[in-house]
Design a protein around this motif. Structure first.
Motif, PDB file in Angstrom:
ATOM      1  N   MET A  56      54.033 -27.519 -16.749  1.00  8.88           N
ATOM      2  CA  MET A  56      52.827 -28.282 -16.567  1.00  8.88           C
ATOM      3  C   MET A  56      51.747 -27.769 -17.522  1.00  8.88           C
ATOM      4  O   MET A  56      51.030 -28.569 -18.110  1.00  8.88           O
ATOM      5  N   ASP A  57      51.662 -26.454 -17.644  1.00  7.88           N
ATOM      6  CA  ASP A  57      50.671 -25.869 -18.545  1.00  7.88           C
ATOM      7  C   ASP A  57      50.823 -26.402 -19.970  1.00  7.88           C
ATOM      8  O   ASP A  57      49.833 -26.754 -20.618  1.00  7.88           O
ATOM      9  N   SER A  58      52.066 -26.458 -20.452  1.00  6.38           N
ATOM     10  CA  SER A  58      52.280 -26.886 -21.838  1.00  6.38           C
ATOM     11  C   SER A  58      51.891 -28.344 -22.046  1.00  6.38           C
ATOM     12  O   SER A  58      51.386 -28.706 -23.121  1.00  6.38           O
ATOM     13  N   ILE A  59      52.089 -29.190 -21.050  1.00  8.05           N
ATOM     14  CA  ILE A  59      51.689 -30.598 -21.170  1.00  8.05           C
ATOM     15  C   ILE A  59      50.175 -30.695 -21.301  1.00  8.05           C
ATOM     16  O   ILE A  59      49.655 -31.418 -22.161  1.00  8.05           O
ATOM     17  N   VAL A  60      49.454 -29.960 -20.460  1.00  8.48           N
ATOM     18  CA  VAL A  60      47.985 -29.988 -20.497  1.00  8.48           C
ATOM     19  C   VAL A  60      47.468 -29.412 -21.816  1.00  8.48           C
ATOM     20  O   VAL A  60      46.587 -29.993 -22.456  1.00  8.48           O
ATOM     21  N   ILE A  61      48.019 -28.301 -22.238  1.00  6.24           N
ATOM     22  CA  ILE A  61      47.598 -27.673 -23.498  1.00  6.24           C
ATOM     23  C   ILE A  61      47.820 -28.628 -24.671  1.00  6.24           C
ATOM     24  O   ILE A  61      46.929 -28.836 -25.497  1.00  6.24           O
ATOM     25  N   ASN A  62      48.999 -29.225 -24.728  1.00  5.82           N
ATOM     26  CA  ASN A  62      49.301 -30.127 -25.842  1.00  5.82           C
ATOM     27  C   ASN A  62      48.466 -31.400 -25.795  1.00  5.82           C
ATOM     28  O   ASN A  62      48.037 -31.899 -26.843  1.00  5.82           O
ATOM     29  N   ILE A 121      46.041 -32.571 -11.947  1.00 10.89           N
ATOM     30  CA  ILE A 121      45.058 -32.370 -13.013  1.00 10.89           C
ATOM     31  C   ILE A 121      43.812 -33.185 -12.718  1.00 10.89           C
ATOM     32  O   ILE A 121      43.851 -34.145 -11.952  1.00 10.89           O
ATOM     33  N   GLU A 122      42.730 -32.791 -13.357  1.00  7.14           N
ATOM     34  CA  GLU A 122      41.514 -33.589 -13.333  1.00  7.14           C
ATOM     35  C   GLU A 122      41.457 -34.306 -14.674  1.00  7.14           C
ATOM     36  O   GLU A 122      41.314 -33.669 -15.731  1.00  7.14           O
ATOM     37  N   TRP A 123      41.624 -35.648 -14.643  1.00  8.62           N
ATOM     38  CA  TRP A 123      41.678 -36.429 -15.877  1.00  8.62           C
ATOM     39  C   TRP A 123      41.370 -37.891 -15.597  1.00  8.62           C
ATOM     40  O   TRP A 123      41.780 -38.431 -14.567  1.00  8.62           O
ATOM     41  N   GLN A 124      40.640 -38.505 -16.524  1.00  4.65           N
ATOM     42  CA  GLN A 124      40.409 -39.948 -16.549  1.00  4.65           C
ATOM     43  C   GLN A 124      40.555 -40.390 -17.995  1.00  4.65           C
ATOM     44  O   GLN A 124      40.186 -39.658 -18.919  1.00  4.65           O
ATOM     45  N   ILE A 152      41.258 -31.562 -20.249  1.00  6.67           N
ATOM     46  CA  ILE A 152      41.912 -31.734 -18.956  1.00  6.67           C
ATOM     47  C   ILE A 152      41.867 -30.409 -18.213  1.00  6.67           C
ATOM     48  O   ILE A 152      42.089 -29.350 -18.796  1.00  6.67           O
ATOM     49  N   THR A 153      41.610 -30.486 -16.920  1.00  7.64           N
ATOM     50  CA  THR A 153      41.623 -29.308 -16.063  1.00  7.64           C
ATOM     51  C   THR A 153      42.879 -29.326 -15.203  1.00  7.64           C
ATOM     52  O   THR A 153      43.153 -30.310 -14.526  1.00  7.64           O
ATOM     53  N   LEU A 154      43.652 -28.249 -15.250  1.00  8.46           N
ATOM     54  CA  LEU A 154      44.826 -28.099 -14.398  1.00  8.46           C
ATOM     55  C   LEU A 154      44.348 -27.642 -13.027  1.00  8.46           C
ATOM     56  O   LEU A 154      43.675 -26.621 -12.907  1.00  8.46           O
ATOM     57  N   LEU A 155      44.682 -28.412 -11.991  1.00 13.21           N
ATOM     58  CA  LEU A 155      44.233 -28.087 -10.636  1.00 13.21           C
ATOM     59  C   LEU A 155      45.266 -27.295  -9.844  1.00 13.21           C
ATOM     60  O   LEU A 155      44.919 -26.388  -9.104  1.00 13.21           O
TER      61      LEU A 155
END
Length: 80
Positions: free
Chosen positions: A1-7, A33-36, A43-46
Motif C-alpha cells: 500500500m505504501d508503494s502505491i501511495v508513494i508512486n 487513504i485520504e484522497w479526492q 495522498i495521506t495513508l490512513l
C-alpha cells in the motif's frame, strides 16, 4: 500500500494529474487513504487493509481478471 501511495504522489508531483483514479477512489472509499480526484495535496495513508478486505477484493479481482493480476495487486497492499 505504501508503494502505491508513494508512486501516486510522485506521479502527481511530475504531471499534476492523479494516476490510477479507480484504485485511489476505491482505497479512499475503504478508508485506507485520504484522497479526492480534485485534490492537489499529497495522498495521506490512513491505515492498512484488513485481511478480510484483502480477501474480498481478491475474489472480485479473480472473477474480473481470471487470476494472474490478483497476486500482484495483493502483494502491493500487504505491509511488510
Amino acid at each position: 500500500m505504501d508503494s502505491i501511495v508513494i508512486n501516486a504522489n510522485r506521479f502527481y508531483d511530475q504531471w499534476q494529474h492523479w494516476p490510477m483514479g479507480g484504485w485511489l477512489g476505491e482505497f479512499a472509499e475503504l478508508g485506507l487513504i485520504e484522497w479526492q480526484a480534485a485534490q492537489t495535496a499529497p495522498i495521506t495513508l490512513l491505515r492498512a487493509p484488513t485481511e478480510s478486505e484483502l480477501e474480498k477484493r481478491i475474489v472480485l479481482m479473480h472473477r474480473l481478471f481470471r487470476g494472474g493480476f490478483t497476486d500482484m495487486w495483493r502483494a502491493s497492499l500487504v505491509q511488510k
